[in-house]
Write a protein that holds these residues in place. Structure first.
Motif, short mmCIF file in Angstrom:
data_model
loop_
_atom_site.label_atom_id
_atom_site.label_comp_id
_atom_site.label_asym_id
_atom_site.label_seq_id
_atom_site.Cartn_x
_atom_site.Cartn_y
_atom_site.Cartn_z
N LEU A 130 18.24 -11.00 -48.91
CA LEU A 130 19.12 -11.19 -47.77
C LEU A 130 20.34 -10.27 -47.88
O LEU A 130 20.81 -9.72 -46.88
N LYS A 131 20.83 -10.11 -49.09
CA LYS A 131 22.01 -9.25 -49.29
C LYS A 131 21.71 -7.77 -48.99
O LYS A 131 22.63 -6.99 -48.75
N TRP A 182 23.60 -8.77 -43.19
CA TRP A 182 24.49 -9.28 -44.26
C TRP A 182 25.67 -8.33 -44.46
O TRP A 182 26.82 -8.76 -44.64
N GLN A 198 30.30 -13.93 -46.47
CA GLN A 198 29.24 -13.79 -47.47
C GLN A 198 29.35 -14.87 -48.54
O GLN A 198 28.34 -15.49 -48.94
N TRP A 213 28.21 -18.23 -47.13
CA TRP A 213 26.75 -18.35 -47.04
C TRP A 213 26.13 -18.64 -48.41
O TRP A 213 25.20 -19.45 -48.54
N PHE A 244 21.22 -12.23 -37.67
CA PHE A 244 21.31 -12.81 -39.01
C PHE A 244 20.17 -13.80 -39.23
O PHE A 244 19.60 -13.86 -40.33
#
Length: 680
Positions: free
Chosen positions: A508-509, A514, A522, A525, A563
């Motif tokens: 995901l990063k 992201w 960040q 999350w 996202f």
């Protein structure tokens, strides 16, 4: 008997004599000129001598007429053409034999300048005056002039067919300077004869039933005029059967100036019995057929062409695209355009567009093409749409596969497409495929890549197969729809679960969505995701979770759709055994990675095909109903291809292993004997 069989028995002797003559001139030029420049010299001199031989009987009469008309306001062009009996003349006092050895250059320039304008342009296109100047400086001009003055090139001595062999020989052997690309596209005489017989033989009865019938023939890539002169020869050969002979009027266009000049010469030497004063050379135009059709307002009864194989049409692109977009099917290029790398299918469309209307006798055509126009491009492509247009409008009568290695610069397979807008009733909506690949004789001496020849017997065999229109081992007949198919889009459902773990978070990063978050977002999350590590969730859980995340940590803020998609990409894992993912309406979500395409024969129902060919292997598959054809609106894109191998392939069983083993042992024994001889 075909016209290919009526060639003079002295042709081989003529060919040999002329070949020796060409080599004599080449020997004289050797050392002062490069090998590739010989054609630039020999070819225009050949044309000059041929014109001179024709004018020789009326030379004195022309000179006398000029003197008699010197002070009278009369159009000499018209008068002198009547004197010569041809649409051209020469008003000079000189001939090649009388130029003299001291003022040869000046006298030859005068000789050329005093041709009528329609003949003078021939030498202008060769830039002949500069060639003359170079030869004069080299001290060779007088000798070459004397060489040519000594040979008789009158059409009664050297017929057009023999002369065409000379042109071919010159261009093949010395063509780099005359026309770099000429040999690439030059049509061998045997292919010319076959194409003309296929084109005209079916209409012999038409000429017989209509005495004095006048028909037109057009070649948009006429080269030296081989197709046109052969067509005229075919009709001339019918004269003995008619009280009033039929007439074939030639038209053509050629891109290369030097090759165009040869075609002009051929037409200047031709006359029509019904209109002897007509200058047929005016029908042969110069320029690119694709971007500048010089016969735009005209239509023809017969069309024939051998366009370049696999050559780009980038130079004509602007004009072709403009005509396609502005005129559509009212122009020449109605269907989609082919890829820019090969313009041969543009010529295919052009040929059909030039057919005379059915009300005025209709049109037939033959075009020589490589194999790629048969199958290049899938459904919806320019190539497929062109095939579709030709087949669905019933323009294709037959396609004939020719032997390989019959062209000078390529050994690839070539095909004759036989086209018509006036098919006889028994051919309507049918296409005949003929496999003529074995109808040839081996040549005694190879000429470049040309190792095979289609002789008179083979031409007769091929024409008879075409005319018979009967299914045999080498001739098959199909309904045009058998070449068509629908390309359908087959979907499979997405089966996916979300595995929440550290690896997913790292993925995901790496997502673009992201990177658009603030550091605080960040961190927020990570705080709400980390406690969930180790859980496996349904696909639909992702949107609910992301939607409620701001309630768990206000720093997250508003969650964008991008996202949510990134979240699914990072944590989602496909599971073939998992549940099907459904959308909001309860319909399966298709898995892009499992999307497939199937070509369904046009005569088969696509759903029957799916049931028989797909569902036994993928029971959850379905057809994308939105993937439809622009033309007929039905599901699936329509495509057409013609695969000769599919229809004429013959299975050859492998040889017995014992035979192969015996051959290998024999070869090994031969090798041992050779090695023994070497080591002794």
């Amino acid at each position: 008997m075909t016209s290919a069989e009526k060639t003079s028995p002295n042709n081989s002797a003529n060919d040999s004599t002329l070949a020796n003559f060409i080599w004599k001139n080449a020997d004289d030029l050797w050392g002062d000129f490069k090998h590739v420049e010989f054609g630039k010299i020999i070819l225009p001199f050949t044309l000059l001598r041929r014109l001179e031989c024709v004018l020789e009987p009326t030379r004195d009469a022309v000179r006398n007429t000029i003197r008699a008309m010197a002070d009278k306001p009369i159009d000499l062009d018209m008068v002198l053409s009547q004197v010569t009996g041809f649409p051209f003349y020469n008003a000079s006092e000189y001939s090649l034999a009388t130029l003299g050895g001291t003022r040869t250059r000046a006298n030859l320039e005068d000789y050329i300048a005093k041709f009528s304008s329609n003949a003078r342009v021939i030498f202008e296109q060769f830039d002949f005056l500069n060639t003359i100047a170079r030869m004069d400086r080299a001290g060779l001009l007088y000798r070459i002039c004397q060489n040519f003055a000594a040979i008789d090139l009158h059409p009664s001595v050297v017929p057009d067919r023999v002369m065409s062999n000379v042109y071919e020989h010159l261009i093949r052997r010395f063509g780099a300077e005359v026309n770099e690309a000429a040999e690439d596209f030059m049509t061998p005489r045997d292919v010319v004869h076959l194409a003309i017989e296929i084109l005209l033989d079916p209409d012999d009865h038409l000429f017989e039933e209509n005495p004095g019938l006048i028909r037109t023939m057009y070649d948009p890539t006429c080269g030296t005029g081989g197709f046109l002169t052969d067509g005229m020869d075919h009709v001339d050969a019918l004269r003995d059967r008619f009280k009033i002979a039929p007439t074939l009027v030639p038209y053509g266009q050629e891109l290369e100036p030097e090759t165009h000049a040869v075609a002009l010469t051929s037409m200047l030497l031709r006359t029509l019995e019904s209109d002897p004063g007509r200058d047929l050379s005016k029908n042969i135009k110069l320029g690119s057929t694709l971007s500048s059709d010089q016969h735009a307002a005209e239509r023809f009864h017969y069309c024939v062409s051998n366009p370049p194989f696999g050559k780009p049409w980038a130079k004509d692109q602007d004009a072709v695209v403009k005509e396609h977009s502005e005129k559509g099917f009212d122009g020449r290029f109605g269907p989609k355009l082919p890829r820019i790398s090969d313009g041969s299918m543009l010529f295919l469309q052009h040929l059909v567009a030039k057919f005379e209307s059915r009300e005025r006798g209709g049109g037939r055509g033959v075009i020589v093409l490589s194999g790629s126009p048969l199958f290049n491009g899938g459904a919806g492509s320019g190539e497929s749409e062109i095939r579709r247009y030709l087949l669905e409008h019933d323009f294709v009568e037959a396609i004939i596969a020719l032997p390989t290695e019959i062209f000078f610069r390529t050994g690839i397979g070539t095909y004759l497409w036989v086209l018509s807008n006036k098919k006889p009733e028994h051919r309507e909506n049918k296409v005949q495929l003929i496999d003529a690949t074995n109808h040839f004789i081996a040549m005694r001496k190879n000429e470049g890549n040309k190792r095979k020849q289609i002789g008179p017997d083979q031409i007769r065999e091929i024409v008879e197969m075409y005319s018979a229109f009967e299914p045999t081992k080498e001739s098959q007949i199909f309904d045009y729809t058998e070449f068509g198919y629908r390309r359908i889009k087959v979907l499979r459902p997405l089966r996916m679960a979300l595995h929440i773990n550290q690896e997913g978070l790292e993925r995901l990063k790496d997502e673009k969505a992201w990177g658009k978050l603030t550091e605080a977002q960040q961190a927020a999350w990570e705080n709400v995701i980390s406690p969930l590590f180790g859980r496996t969730c349904a696909y639909g859980w992702a949107e609910d979770f992301c939607g409620s995340a701001p309630q768990m940590d206000a720093a997250i803020g508003k969650v964008a759709k991008a996202f949510i998609k990134a979240f699914i990409n990072a944590f989602g894992e496909r599971d073939p055994e998992g549940d099907i993912v459904l959308d909001k309406d309860g319909d399966p979500v298709p898995d892009d990675q499992l999307t497939d395409y199937e070509n369904v024969p046009l005569n088969q129902d696509i759903h029957d095909y799916l049931a028989q060919e797909v569902l036994p292997h993928a029971p959850d598959a379905w057809i994308d109903e939105s993937y439809a054809d622009d033309d007929d609106g039905q599901v699936g894109l329509v495509g057409y291809e013609i695969n000769f191998n599919r229809y004429f392939y013959e299975y050859q069983p492998p040889r017995d292993l014992h035979e192969i083993d015996a051959d290998l042992k024999a070869i090994e024994a031969e090798i041992r004997e050779i090695l023994d001889e070497v080591t002794e």
